[in-house]
Design an enzyme around this catalytic site. Structure first.
Site, PDB file in Angstrom:
ATOM      1  N   HIS A  72       0.833  -1.200   0.000  1.00 11.17           N
ATOM      2  CA  HIS A  72       0.000   0.000   0.000  1.00 11.17           C
ATOM      3  C   HIS A  72       0.868   1.250   0.000  1.00 11.17           C
ATOM      4  O   HIS A  72       1.823   1.360   0.781  1.00 11.17           O
ATOM      5  CB  HIS A  72      -0.932  -0.008   1.210  1.00 11.17           C
ATOM      6  CG  HIS A  72      -2.047  -1.000   1.089  1.00 11.17           C
ATOM      7  ND1 HIS A  72      -2.567  -1.679   2.164  1.00 11.17           N
ATOM      8  CD2 HIS A  72      -2.734  -1.430  -0.001  1.00 11.17           C
ATOM      9  CE1 HIS A  72      -3.539  -2.482   1.752  1.00 11.17           C
ATOM     10  NE2 HIS A  72      -3.657  -2.353   0.440  1.00 11.17           N
ATOM     11  N   GLU A  91       1.734   3.394   3.069  1.00 11.83           N
ATOM     12  CA  GLU A  91       2.345   2.623   4.150  1.00 11.83           C
ATOM     13  C   GLU A  91       3.848   2.459   3.898  1.00 11.83           C
ATOM     14  O   GLU A  91       4.468   1.470   4.256  1.00 11.83           O
ATOM     15  CB  GLU A  91       1.644   1.265   4.268  1.00 11.83           C
ATOM     16  CG  GLU A  91       0.169   1.405   4.639  1.00 11.83           C
ATOM     17  CD  GLU A  91      -0.601   0.098   4.691  1.00 11.83           C
ATOM     18  OE1 GLU A  91       0.023  -0.979   4.574  1.00 11.83           O
ATOM     19  OE2 GLU A  91      -1.844   0.143   4.843  1.00 11.83           O
ATOM     20  N   HIS A 105       2.371  -4.321   6.798  1.00  8.11           N
ATOM     21  CA  HIS A 105       1.424  -3.240   6.534  1.00  8.11           C
ATOM     22  C   HIS A 105       1.384  -2.337   7.768  1.00  8.11           C
ATOM     23  O   HIS A 105       2.093  -2.549   8.734  1.00  8.11           O
ATOM     24  CB  HIS A 105       0.027  -3.809   6.257  1.00  8.11           C
ATOM     25  CG  HIS A 105      -0.090  -4.516   4.932  1.00  8.11           C
ATOM     26  ND1 HIS A 105      -0.740  -3.969   3.856  1.00  8.11           N
ATOM     27  CD2 HIS A 105       0.355  -5.728   4.514  1.00  8.11           C
ATOM     28  CE1 HIS A 105      -0.692  -4.806   2.830  1.00  8.11           C
ATOM     29  NE2 HIS A 105      -0.021  -5.889   3.204  1.00  8.11           N
ATOM     30  N   GLU A 142       0.580  -5.799  10.980  1.00 10.79           N
ATOM     31  CA  GLU A 142       0.128  -4.403  10.981  1.00 10.79           C
ATOM     32  C   GLU A 142       0.965  -3.602  11.981  1.00 10.79           C
ATOM     33  O   GLU A 142       0.781  -3.689  13.198  1.00 10.79           O
ATOM     34  CB  GLU A 142      -1.363  -4.331  11.348  1.00 10.79           C
ATOM     35  CG  GLU A 142      -2.282  -5.085  10.394  1.00 10.79           C
ATOM     36  CD  GLU A 142      -2.504  -4.349   9.079  1.00 10.79           C
ATOM     37  OE1 GLU A 142      -1.977  -3.228   8.916  1.00 10.79           O
ATOM     38  OE2 GLU A 142      -3.223  -4.891   8.214  1.00 10.79           O
TER      39      GLU A 142
END
Length: 395
Positions: A162, A165, A306, A365
């Site tokens: 992404h 990110e 991420h 994450e």
């Protein structure tokens, strides 16, 4: 750092002389016949640079060696000296200097161009690593892979699926840099002898899956695509919340693991800054490059980095093997991140990997807050994820 072989020298001797593991010297010089080193052959010594030093009137080689904590022979082999007394004031001598500091910046965000320079720097300083291009982006940027180690266990990590990110790329590159320093300095990480990890595990890293998207977030759209990208972004020239690739397709919604469910329920039905899964699975060159890359390599586990939430996902539709839970328990222990087995999500890289190969896959994450996470969180993120990085290699 480069030295030239003298009569009677060997890679084993250089390992002892510079206190670098022999296997790192051998792997840095793969095209050289180690059992029959010819005099004058160039040998690369990983984890060192040569630094110029101007000879003073009172200098002797013994004095310089003592002051710099260097072996006399280390200085002599680097400078191809036959006589330790052949010093003349004003001459330049080169001294071997061990690398102990990071060469990957953590102060400013960097896009694909700076990443490429950072990878070239690491390859020059640590020539035992392998660098390859696994594919190209929509705009033709290289999607690069770094590979470290020779072991039978194969672990893959990636970052920046992404665009906003991009801090994940910085974290992964810093982990790589830390690992390389530990290897060449024989210094343990969290009490772990990393040369054992090098010998047991082959680590593959793709630090930036979405180079066009990252560059868009950091630098704005390229001139030739400005109008199209602005239209996707509802006319705004602010791209801080853009997650997709340059064509407005979310690369982590591109994989053939119930992709049709995501296509049906995702609100964007056309290119958008985030969440649009594309006109078909693997329609985007970045996603296809990753899928082909995984198919061509028999990785034992994969980790996709991420942001954000300080948690990680490790299951998919019951396809995950028992080993996944063992790894998840250890990841949770060493990082403090929350282990989450299942979430209502499909078509992700990790989902597809688990479904296709029935092997452990993880979406990690990093950090907490609103994307893009501020650089003020960088060091805290790095400290917490270091345990996951190491555990993925030693378990």
């Amino acid at each position: 750092m480069e030295v030239r072989v003298r009569e009677g020298d060997s890679c084993a001797y250089y390992g002892r002389l510079f206190q670098v593991p022999l296997e790192l010297i051998v792997d840095s010089n793969e095209n050289i016949n180690q059992s029959d080193l010819k005099t004058g052959t160039k040998i690369l010594i990983p984890g060192y640079v040569s630094v110029p030093y101007t000879i003073n009137a009172e200098d002797t080689l013994w004095k310089i060696g003592k002051e710099k904590n260097l072996s006399l022979d280390a200085i002599m082999v680097l400078n191809q000296m036959q006589n330790p007394n052949q010093l003349a004031p004003g001459d330049t001598l080169y001294l071997p200097e061990r690398i102990t500091q990071y060469h990957v910046s953590s102060k400013l965000p960097y896009g694909s161009g700076i990443l490429t320079k950072q990878i070239k720097t690491l390859k020059r300083l640590y020539p035992f690593i392998n660098v390859d291009t696994i594919g190209t982006s929509v705009l033709g940027s290289q999607i690069q892979e770094i590979r470290i180690g020779k072991g039978s266990k194969k672990v893959h990590m990636n970052a920046s699926f992404h665009a906003n990110e991009w801090i994940t790329t910085m974290v992964v590159m810093s982990l790589v840099n830390q690992y390389l320093i530990s290897l060449t300095n024989r210094s343990p990480l969290r009490g772990i002898n990393t040369i054992n990890l090098y010998n047991e595990t082959e680590l593959s890293i793709v630090p930036m899956v979405n180079p066009d998207g990252v560059d868009l977030v950091l630098k704005g759209p390229p001139t030739n695509l400005r109008q199209e990208v602005m239209e996707i972004n509802d006319g705004s020239d602010e791209f801080v919340h853009w997650k997709a690739n340059i064509r407005g397709v979310d690369l982590n919604n591109q994989f053939p693991a119930n992709w049709e469910i995501e296509q049906e329920r995702k609100i964007p039905k056309s290119p958008a800054p985030r969440d649009y899964p594309g006109r078909s699975s693997l329609s985007e060159p970045e996603a296809k490059a990753m899928a082909d890359f995984i198919k061509n390599n028999q990785f034992d586990r994969v980790l996709a980095f991420h942001t954000q939430g300080e948690e990680f996902y490790w299951g998919y539709e019951g396809f995950e093997p028992p080993e996944s839970e063992i790894l998840a328990t250890e990841f949770e222990r060493v990082s403090g991140y929350k282990a989450v087995r299942n979430v209502d999500s499909h078509a992700g890289f990790k989902d597809w990997y688990i479904q296709e190969y029935k092997r452990p896959g993880f979406t990690i994450e990093l950090g907490r807050g609103i994307n893009p996470l501020p650089l003020s969180q960088f060091h805290d993120i790095l400290k917490k994820v270091e345990g996951i990085f190491l555990a993925s290699l030693y378990l």
